[in-house]
Design a protein around this motif. Structure first.
Motif, PDB file in Angstrom:
ATOM      1  N   UNK A  20       6.228  19.023  55.028  1.00  0.00           N
ATOM      2  CA  UNK A  20       6.963  17.775  55.248  1.00  0.00           C
ATOM      3  C   UNK A  20       6.820  16.785  54.093  1.00  0.00           C
ATOM      4  N   UNK A  21       6.035  17.135  53.076  1.00  0.00           N
ATOM      5  CA  UNK A  21       5.970  16.251  51.910  1.00  0.00           C
ATOM      6  C   UNK A  21       7.127  16.535  50.959  1.00  0.00           C
ATOM      7  N   UNK A  22       7.843  17.644  51.202  1.00  0.00           N
ATOM      8  CA  UNK A  22       9.001  18.022  50.390  1.00  0.00           C
ATOM      9  C   UNK A  22       8.653  18.309  48.932  1.00  0.00           C
ATOM     10  N   UNK A  23       7.354  18.555  48.672  1.00  0.00           N
ATOM     11  CA  UNK A  23       6.972  18.936  47.326  1.00  0.00           C
ATOM     12  C   UNK A  23       6.852  20.456  47.244  1.00  0.00           C
ATOM     13  N   UNK A  24       6.641  20.966  46.022  1.00  0.00           N
ATOM     14  CA  UNK A  24       6.381  22.396  45.870  1.00  0.00           C
ATOM     15  C   UNK A  24       4.976  22.530  45.306  1.00  0.00           C
ATOM     16  N   UNK A  66       6.989  27.214  48.550  1.00  0.00           N
ATOM     17  CA  UNK A  66       8.197  26.464  48.921  1.00  0.00           C
ATOM     18  C   UNK A  66       8.313  26.425  50.439  1.00  0.00           C
ATOM     19  N   UNK A  67       8.770  25.304  50.974  1.00  0.00           N
ATOM     20  CA  UNK A  67       9.019  25.280  52.419  1.00  0.00           C
ATOM     21  C   UNK A  67      10.354  25.970  52.731  1.00  0.00           C
ATOM     22  N   UNK A  68      10.639  26.143  54.012  1.00  0.00           N
ATOM     23  CA  UNK A  68      11.804  26.939  54.419  1.00  0.00           C
ATOM     24  C   UNK A  68      13.108  26.300  53.952  1.00  0.00           C
ATOM     25  N   UNK A  69      13.160  24.963  53.972  1.00  0.00           N
ATOM     26  CA  UNK A  69      14.382  24.279  53.538  1.00  0.00           C
ATOM     27  C   UNK A  69      14.648  24.553  52.061  1.00  0.00           C
ATOM     28  N   UNK A  70      13.583  24.488  51.268  1.00  0.00           N
ATOM     29  CA  UNK A  70      13.738  24.727  49.827  1.00  0.00           C
ATOM     30  C   UNK A  70      14.144  26.168  49.547  1.00  0.00           C
ATOM     31  N   UNK A 128      10.425   8.616  47.084  1.00  0.00           N
ATOM     32  CA  UNK A 128      10.480   7.859  45.827  1.00  0.00           C
ATOM     33  C   UNK A 128      10.206   8.784  44.653  1.00  0.00           C
ATOM     34  N   UNK A 129      10.972   8.663  43.597  1.00  0.00           N
ATOM     35  CA  UNK A 129      10.845   9.465  42.369  1.00  0.00           C
ATOM     36  C   UNK A 129      11.335  10.898  42.494  1.00  0.00           C
ATOM     37  N   UNK A 130      11.809  11.276  43.673  1.00  0.00           N
ATOM     38  CA  UNK A 130      12.371  12.619  43.789  1.00  0.00           C
ATOM     39  C   UNK A 130      13.670  12.666  43.000  1.00  0.00           C
ATOM     40  N   UNK A 131      13.971  13.843  42.451  1.00  0.00           N
ATOM     41  CA  UNK A 131      15.242  14.016  41.758  1.00  0.00           C
ATOM     42  C   UNK A 131      16.162  14.810  42.681  1.00  0.00           C
ATOM     43  N   UNK A 137      17.803  19.645  50.289  1.00  0.00           N
ATOM     44  CA  UNK A 137      17.459  19.118  51.607  1.00  0.00           C
ATOM     45  C   UNK A 137      16.017  18.659  51.693  1.00  0.00           C
ATOM     46  N   UNK A 138      15.760  17.670  52.555  1.00  0.00           N
ATOM     47  CA  UNK A 138      14.408  17.146  52.731  1.00  0.00           C
ATOM     48  C   UNK A 138      14.089  17.032  54.213  1.00  0.00           C
TER      49      UNK A 138
END
Ligand SMILES: Nc1ncnc2c1ncn2[C@@H]1O[C@H](COP(=O)(O)OP(=O)(O)OP(=O)(O)O)[C@@H](O)[C@H]1O
Ligand SMILES: [Mg+2]
Length: 522
Positions: A20-24, A66-70, A128-131, A137-138
Motif C-alpha cells: 500500500x505504499x505504492x513503492x517498489x 512489485x505489488x499486484x497493481x504494478x 508526493x513526488x511520485x511520477x 495505478x495506486x
C-alpha cells in the motif's frame, strides 16, 4: 537523465503493508547500484513507467518487488525480466493537473461515497513526488477501504506522458466505469465526455483507431479537467479541427457516429451545401442559428456549460477560398466571414468544438484553418492492411451472423489484395461478392423460380470475382494500362527493355508494397 539499465526479475511485494505504499523494492546490494546508499528512495524507470524504489532486505538479489497493481499495469508475471534504470528526479517536471479514476481494489459492488477533498488530501500526502503516467495505478487506504486510483490523464501546459505529483498539482477524480463508488465534490463527475463502453468496430468504423486517438488526445483531453482547473492554468481548449482525406475513407461515417461515443449533448451535424440558401442573408443566418444553443447555454451556465459539438461535413462547399467563386456576388464570402466570426467568438465561449470534414483540403479558405480556429488537422487516410481487415469484418458481419459466409472465405487474403481501396470501396467489394453469390442461385431458364435464401452463401471465389469488378480509384488504373498495351510493345533494345521493366516494377510497387500507403501511376 537515465543510467544504463540493468535487468531484474519480477518478485512480489515483501508485505501487504508495503504494497500500500505504492513503492517498489530491491535488496540492499542492488540498491547500492541504484544509488540507494545515499538517498532513502530513488525514481526508477521500469518498463516505461516511473516508480519510487526503496530497499528491503526480504527481496532477493537481482529482483524487484512489485505489488499486484504494478504487475498488472506492466503486464508482467512473477519471474519475468524487466529493465531497471535510475531516473534523475530533476529531469521530471511537476504536473499541473491530474485526473484519476477511482475504483475498489477488489470486486465489490456496494456503493460508497467518497469525498473528493478528503481524497485529495490523502493523495497529496501518500503520493508526493511520485511520477505518474496514464495507466499507472495506486492503492490508497481510504479510512479502511482500499481504493484503486488509476491515472487517466496528466497535464502540464498540455497533456503529457508523465509528470510528478506535487503539492501544487490539481487533482480531480472520477469513478471508474461501472464502479459502484460515487465521488462527491469533484467537478470531473460531470465531465465524463466519453461513454465508458464504446468501441469503434461496434460503431462500424474500421481502421481508424490511430486517427481517433489523435482526435481525442488533441481535441478532448483538456476537456476532461474541471473548468476551474483549466482557468487557473490559463489553458484554452481546442476550438476546432479539420478532418481531411480522400473520398470514401469514413469522414461522413465518423460525423454520423461521433455522438454515440460521447456523453451529453448530441452533436449538430450539417452538410456544407445544406447551409447555402439562395435568399440573401439566409445562409449567414443558418450559420448563426447553429451556434445559438451553445451561446444561450454559455450565457446561463458559464463554464459549467456542456460541450457543444458542431460538425460541418463537406465544409469545402461553404469555405472555399474567399474571392474564388466566379459568380461575383460575394455571397460565399459573407458566409465564410460569418463562420469565422462565430468561431472567433468561441474564444469567449469555450464550450464549442467545431469539426470540419473535407476531401478537398486545398480548397479551404486559409483563414479558417489558422491557430485558434480549425487548428487541429487530422488526416483520414486510406486504410492499411490491418484497417482493411477490420473494415472487411464490419461489412461481412451480417453475412457471418446469418451463416451465409462460407468457411473458405479468407478475409486476411482479401485484405492483402486490396491495397489502395478506400473503406467505401471495400464495402462495395463485399456487396459485389454478395451479388456474385446471388447470381449463382438464379436459374436463368426460369427466373421466377424462388431462390432458396439459405443457399445464397458467399464463397472466397465470389470475393475473387468481386476484386476484378471493384477496383480502387487510387493506385493503378488497370484498364488504362491494358489499353495502352493493346498493340504490344516492339522491343527496340536494352534501353527499351529497361524502361518497360522499370514501369512494371513501379506498377507492382503501387499495387503490392506495404511501405507506400498512397501512390499512383497515371
Ligand atoms: N473506415 C471505414 N470503416 C467502415 N466502413 C467505411 C469506412 N470508410 C468508409 N466506409 C464505408 O463507406 C461508406 C462511405 O464512406 P463516407 O461517406 O464516410 O466517406 P467520406 O470520407 O465521407 O467520403 P467523401 O470525402 O467522399 O465525403 C460508409 O458509409 C461506410 O459504409
Ligand atoms: Mg463525406
Amino acid at each position: 537523465g537515465k543510467t544504463s539499465g540493468i535487468r531484474m526479475n519480477v518478485a512480489s511485494c515483501p508485505s501487504q503493508d508495503l504494497a500500500k505504499t505504492n513503492r517498489v523494492f530491491v535488496n540492499i546490494g542492488d540498491g547500492e547500484g541504484l544509488g540507494l546508499g545515499k538517498a532513502a528512495e530513488v525514481h526508477v524507470d521500469l518498463g516505461g513507467y516511473v516508480y519510487l524504489a526503496k530497499v528491503d532486505s526480504r527481496v532477493g538479489a537481482r529482483c524487484v518487488g512489485l505489488n499486484a497493481v504494478q504487475r498488472r499495469e506492466l503486464r508482467v508475471a512473477l519471474g519475468d525480466e524487466l529493465p531497471v534504470s535510475v531516473v534523475r528526479a530533476g529531469s521530471i517536471r511537476p504536473a499541473s493537473a491530474v485526473t484519476m479514476e477511482v475504483d475498489y481494489t477488489t470486486k465489490r459492488t456496494d456503493p460508497i461515497e467518497i469525498d473528493a477533498m478528503q481524497l485529495t488530501e490523502l493523495v497529496k500526502s501518500r503520493l508526493a513526488n511520485f511520477v505518474a503516467s496514464p495507466g499507472q495505478g495506486y492503492v490508497i487506504d481510504f479510512f479502511g477501504t482500499n481504493l484503486l486510483l488509476k491515472i487517466a490523464s496528466v497535464m502540464m501546459e498540455e497533456v503529457v506522458k508523465r509528470a510528478s505529483l506535487q503539492e501544487s498539482t490539481e487533482f480531480s477524480f472520477m469513478k471508474a466505469p461501472s464502479s459502484a463508488i460515487r465521488v462527491k465534490g469533484s467537478q470531473t463527475q460531470k465531465r465524463e465526455i466519453f461513454k465508458a463502453d464504446f468501441s469503434f468496430e461496434r460503431m462500424g468504423i474500421g481502421g481508424l483507431d490511430k486517427e481517433f486517438s489523435d482526435i481525442f488526445r488533441r481535441a478532448f483531453a483538456s476537456r476532461v479537467f474541471p473548468a476551474d482547473t483549466i482557468k487557473k492554468l490559463g489553458i484554452s481548449h481546442v476550438k476546432g479541427m479539420l478532418l481531411f482525406g480522400p473520398p470514401g475513407t469514413g469522414k461522413t461515417l465518423i460525423a454520423r457516429q461521433i455522438g454515440k461515443m460521447l456523453n451529453g449533448k448530441e452533436p449538430k451535424v450539417v452538410n456544407g451545401p445544406e447551409i447555402l440558401n439562395k435568399y440573401v442573408g439566409q445562409s449567414e443566418e443558418n450559420v448563426r442559428n447553429l451556434f445559438k444553443d451553445a451561446e444561450d447555454e454559455y450565457t446561463q451556465r458559464g463554464e459549467e456549460s456542456e460541450l457543444h459539438i458542431i460538425i460541418f461535413d463537406e465544409i469545402d462547399a461553404i469555405c472555399k477560398q474567399r474571392g474564388s467563386t466566379r459568380d461575383g456576388t460575394g455571397v460565399h464570402d459573407t458566409v465564410v466571414n460569418q463562420l469565422l466570426s462565430k468561431i472567433d467568438g468561441v474564444n469567449a465561449l469555450n464550450n464549442i468544438l467545431v469539426i470540419g470534414m473535407t476531401n478537398r483540403k486545398d480548397m479551404i479558405d486559409e483563414a479558417l484553418v489558422r491557430p485558434g480556429r480549425l487548428e487541429v488537422h487530422v488526416e483520414i487516410s486510406l486504410p492499411d492492411e490491418q484497417g482493411r481487415q477490420q473494415i472487411l469484418r464490419i461489412h461481412t458481419a451480417s453475412m457471418r451472423d446469418n451463416s451465409l459466409l462460407e468457411k473458405d472465405v479468407n478475409l486476411d487474403e482479401i485484405a492483402s489484395r486490396t491495397k489502395n481501396y478506400s473503406g467505401a470501396e471495400i464495402e462495395g467489394l463485399c456487396k459485389s461478392a454478395a451479388a456474385f453469390a446471388l447470381n449463382r442461385q438464379i436459374d436463368f431458364r426460369d427466373i421466377h423460380k424462388a431462390v432458396d435464401v439459405k443457399q445464397v452463401t458467399v464463397r472466397h471465389d465470389d470475393f475473387r470475382n468481386a476484386l476484378t469488378e471493384v477496383t480502387p480509384a487510387f493506385g493503378i488504373g488497370r484498364d488504362d494500362f491494358e489499353n495502352a498495351l493493346l498493340g504490344g510493345f516492339i522491343h527496340h533494345g536494352v534501353r527499351m527493355q529497361d524502361i518497360v521493366d522499370a514501369g512494371r516494377g513501379f506498377r507492382e510497387e503501387v499495387q503490392y508494397s506495404q511501405r507506400n500507403p498512397l501512390m499512383s501511376v497515371l
